[in-house]
Scaffold this motif. Structure first.
Motif, mmCIF file in Angstrom:
data_model
loop_
_atom_site.group_PDB
_atom_site.id
_atom_site.type_symbol
_atom_site.label_atom_id
_atom_site.label_comp_id
_atom_site.label_asym_id
_atom_site.label_seq_id
_atom_site.Cartn_x
_atom_site.Cartn_y
_atom_site.Cartn_z
ATOM 1 N N GLU A 14 -20.608 -44.540 10.237
ATOM 2 C CA GLU A 14 -20.034 -43.615 11.230
ATOM 3 C C GLU A 14 -18.556 -43.887 11.458
ATOM 4 O O GLU A 14 -17.744 -42.957 11.529
ATOM 5 C CB GLU A 14 -20.814 -43.728 12.538
ATOM 6 C CG GLU A 14 -20.409 -42.712 13.583
ATOM 7 C CD GLU A 14 -19.382 -43.248 14.558
ATOM 8 O OE1 GLU A 14 -18.642 -42.426 15.139
ATOM 9 O OE2 GLU A 14 -19.304 -44.470 14.750
ATOM 10 N N VAL A 15 -18.183 -45.142 11.566
ATOM 11 C CA VAL A 15 -16.773 -45.484 11.781
ATOM 12 C C VAL A 15 -15.952 -45.093 10.549
ATOM 13 O O VAL A 15 -14.854 -44.534 10.676
ATOM 14 C CB VAL A 15 -16.607 -46.984 12.123
ATOM 15 C CG1 VAL A 15 -15.147 -47.407 12.081
ATOM 16 C CG2 VAL A 15 -17.205 -47.265 13.503
ATOM 17 N N THR A 16 -16.484 -45.334 9.372
ATOM 18 C CA THR A 16 -15.795 -44.925 8.142
ATOM 19 C C THR A 16 -15.578 -43.418 8.127
ATOM 20 O O THR A 16 -14.477 -42.936 7.824
ATOM 21 C CB THR A 16 -16.603 -45.368 6.906
ATOM 22 O OG1 THR A 16 -16.709 -46.791 6.909
ATOM 23 C CG2 THR A 16 -15.947 -44.901 5.614
ATOM 24 N N ALA A 17 -16.622 -42.672 8.477
ATOM 25 C CA ALA A 17 -16.508 -41.208 8.509
ATOM 26 C C ALA A 17 -15.493 -40.753 9.545
ATOM 27 O O ALA A 17 -14.700 -39.836 9.305
ATOM 28 C CB ALA A 17 -17.875 -40.584 8.781
ATOM 29 N N THR A 18 -15.493 -41.384 10.711
ATOM 30 C CA THR A 18 -14.552 -41.011 11.763
ATOM 31 C C THR A 18 -13.112 -41.275 11.341
ATOM 32 O O THR A 18 -12.225 -40.440 11.561
ATOM 33 C CB THR A 18 -14.889 -41.767 13.063
ATOM 34 O OG1 THR A 18 -16.208 -41.402 13.472
ATOM 35 C CG2 THR A 18 -13.906 -41.443 14.170
ATOM 36 N N LEU A 19 -12.873 -42.414 10.724
ATOM 37 C CA LEU A 19 -11.524 -42.728 10.259
ATOM 38 C C LEU A 19 -11.108 -41.781 9.135
ATOM 39 O O LEU A 19 -9.957 -41.353 9.071
ATOM 40 C CB LEU A 19 -11.436 -44.185 9.810
ATOM 41 C CG LEU A 19 -11.630 -45.205 10.939
ATOM 42 C CD1 LEU A 19 -11.756 -46.607 10.368
ATOM 43 C CD2 LEU A 19 -10.506 -45.126 11.957
ATOM 44 N N ALA A 20 -12.047 -41.416 8.273
ATOM 45 C CA ALA A 20 -11.748 -40.459 7.204
ATOM 46 C C ALA A 20 -11.493 -39.062 7.763
ATOM 47 O O ALA A 20 -10.743 -38.283 7.175
ATOM 48 C CB ALA A 20 -12.888 -40.426 6.193
ATOM 49 N N LEU A 21 -12.096 -38.745 8.907
ATOM 50 C CA LEU A 21 -11.908 -37.434 9.522
ATOM 51 C C LEU A 21 -10.434 -37.192 9.840
ATOM 52 O O LEU A 21 -9.912 -36.091 9.635
ATOM 53 C CB LEU A 21 -12.766 -37.334 10.780
ATOM 54 C CG LEU A 21 -12.891 -35.976 11.436
ATOM 55 C CD1 LEU A 21 -13.472 -34.950 10.475
ATOM 56 C CD2 LEU A 21 -13.785 -36.093 12.662
ATOM 57 N N LYS A 22 -9.759 -38.220 10.320
ATOM 58 C CA LYS A 22 -8.332 -38.065 10.594
ATOM 59 C C LYS A 22 -7.570 -37.832 9.288
ATOM 60 O O LYS A 22 -6.687 -36.981 9.213
ATOM 61 C CB LYS A 22 -7.794 -39.290 11.327
ATOM 62 C CG LYS A 22 -6.324 -39.154 11.673
ATOM 63 C CD LYS A 22 -5.876 -40.169 12.692
ATOM 64 C CE LYS A 22 -4.418 -39.912 13.028
ATOM 65 N NZ LYS A 22 -4.115 -40.261 14.396
ATOM 66 N N ALA A 23 -7.925 -38.589 8.247
ATOM 67 C CA ALA A 23 -7.257 -38.442 6.952
ATOM 68 C C ALA A 23 -7.575 -37.108 6.285
ATOM 69 O O ALA A 23 -6.810 -36.629 5.447
ATOM 70 C CB ALA A 23 -7.652 -39.595 6.027
ATOM 71 N N LEU A 73 -10.057 -49.946 16.681
ATOM 72 C CA LEU A 73 -9.425 -50.975 15.846
ATOM 73 C C LEU A 73 -9.037 -50.419 14.477
ATOM 74 O O LEU A 73 -7.964 -50.732 13.953
ATOM 75 C CB LEU A 73 -10.358 -52.184 15.697
ATOM 76 C CG LEU A 73 -10.677 -52.945 16.980
ATOM 77 C CD1 LEU A 73 -11.668 -54.070 16.704
ATOM 78 C CD2 LEU A 73 -9.412 -53.475 17.635
ATOM 79 N N GLY A 74 -9.891 -49.582 13.908
ATOM 80 C CA GLY A 74 -9.574 -48.954 12.622
ATOM 81 C C GLY A 74 -8.379 -48.022 12.725
ATOM 82 O O GLY A 74 -7.541 -47.977 11.814
ATOM 83 N N GLY A 75 -8.283 -47.287 13.826
ATOM 84 C CA GLY A 75 -7.127 -46.411 14.035
ATOM 85 C C GLY A 75 -5.833 -47.197 14.146
ATOM 86 O O GLY A 75 -4.798 -46.791 13.627
ATOM 87 N N ALA A 76 -5.912 -48.344 14.797
ATOM 88 C CA ALA A 76 -4.731 -49.211 14.901
ATOM 89 C C ALA A 76 -4.343 -49.755 13.537
ATOM 90 O O ALA A 76 -3.163 -49.765 13.162
ATOM 91 C CB ALA A 76 -4.999 -50.353 15.884
ATOM 92 N N TRP A 77 -5.337 -50.190 12.778
ATOM 93 C CA TRP A 77 -5.076 -50.802 11.468
ATOM 94 C C TRP A 77 -4.608 -49.781 10.436
ATOM 95 O O TRP A 77 -3.611 -49.989 9.751
ATOM 96 C CB TRP A 77 -6.349 -51.514 11.004
ATOM 97 C CG TRP A 77 -6.241 -52.162 9.664
ATOM 98 C CD1 TRP A 77 -5.330 -53.102 9.265
ATOM 99 C CD2 TRP A 77 -7.060 -51.914 8.538
ATOM 100 N NE1 TRP A 77 -5.560 -53.460 7.965
ATOM 101 C CE2 TRP A 77 -6.626 -52.741 7.488
ATOM 102 C CE3 TRP A 77 -8.153 -51.073 8.313
ATOM 103 C CZ2 TRP A 77 -7.225 -52.755 6.232
ATOM 104 C CZ3 TRP A 77 -8.754 -51.099 7.062
ATOM 105 C CH2 TRP A 77 -8.284 -51.928 6.051
ATOM 106 N N LEU A 78 -5.308 -48.643 10.344
ATOM 107 C CA LEU A 78 -4.994 -47.662 9.296
ATOM 108 C C LEU A 78 -3.865 -46.699 9.661
ATOM 109 O O LEU A 78 -3.112 -46.269 8.785
ATOM 110 C CB LEU A 78 -6.238 -46.832 8.962
ATOM 111 C CG LEU A 78 -7.350 -47.546 8.221
ATOM 112 C CD1 LEU A 78 -8.567 -46.632 8.088
ATOM 113 C CD2 LEU A 78 -6.877 -47.991 6.846
#
Length: 108
Positions: A14-23, A73-78
């Protein structure tokens, strides 16, 4: 398989999908869009599997809490999104709440 391991894998998907959603930029970029679809599909399947072994309240609290932390945390990192003191306190409060709920349900 361990219910908490399955739930952990669901949260990672889910977190991977959410971070990919922004991309994915409004689902206009094919590779991130595919990651979004596969990630959310996998996440929901694994989450529903974990609900066969754990109470819904525990599953959803852990899902929402850890998912929020992972996304922040992923949004901060990526993406270089800010992590400030207020956000970090909120993450701590969520972690405490998830722990209290899990202990209260007898899952430790």
């Amino acid at each position: 398989m361990n219910a908490f391991l399955i739930l952990g894998l669901a949260i990672c998907a889910e977190v991977t999908a959410t971070l990919a959603l922004k991309a994915a930029d409004g689902l206009t970029r094919p590779v991130p869009t595919v990651i979004v679809a596969l990630g959310y599909g996998t996440a929901l399947w694994l989450m529903s599997t974990s609900m066969n072994m754990l109470p819904i309240g525990v599953v959803y609290a852990i899902w929402a809490g850890i998912g929020m932390v992972g996304a922040a945390l992923g949004g901060a990192w990526l993406y270089g999104e800010p992590l400030n003191a207020t956000l970090l306190v909120g993450i701590g409060v969520v972690a405490l709440g998830v722990t209290i709920l899990a202990v209260g349900q007898g899952q430790h």
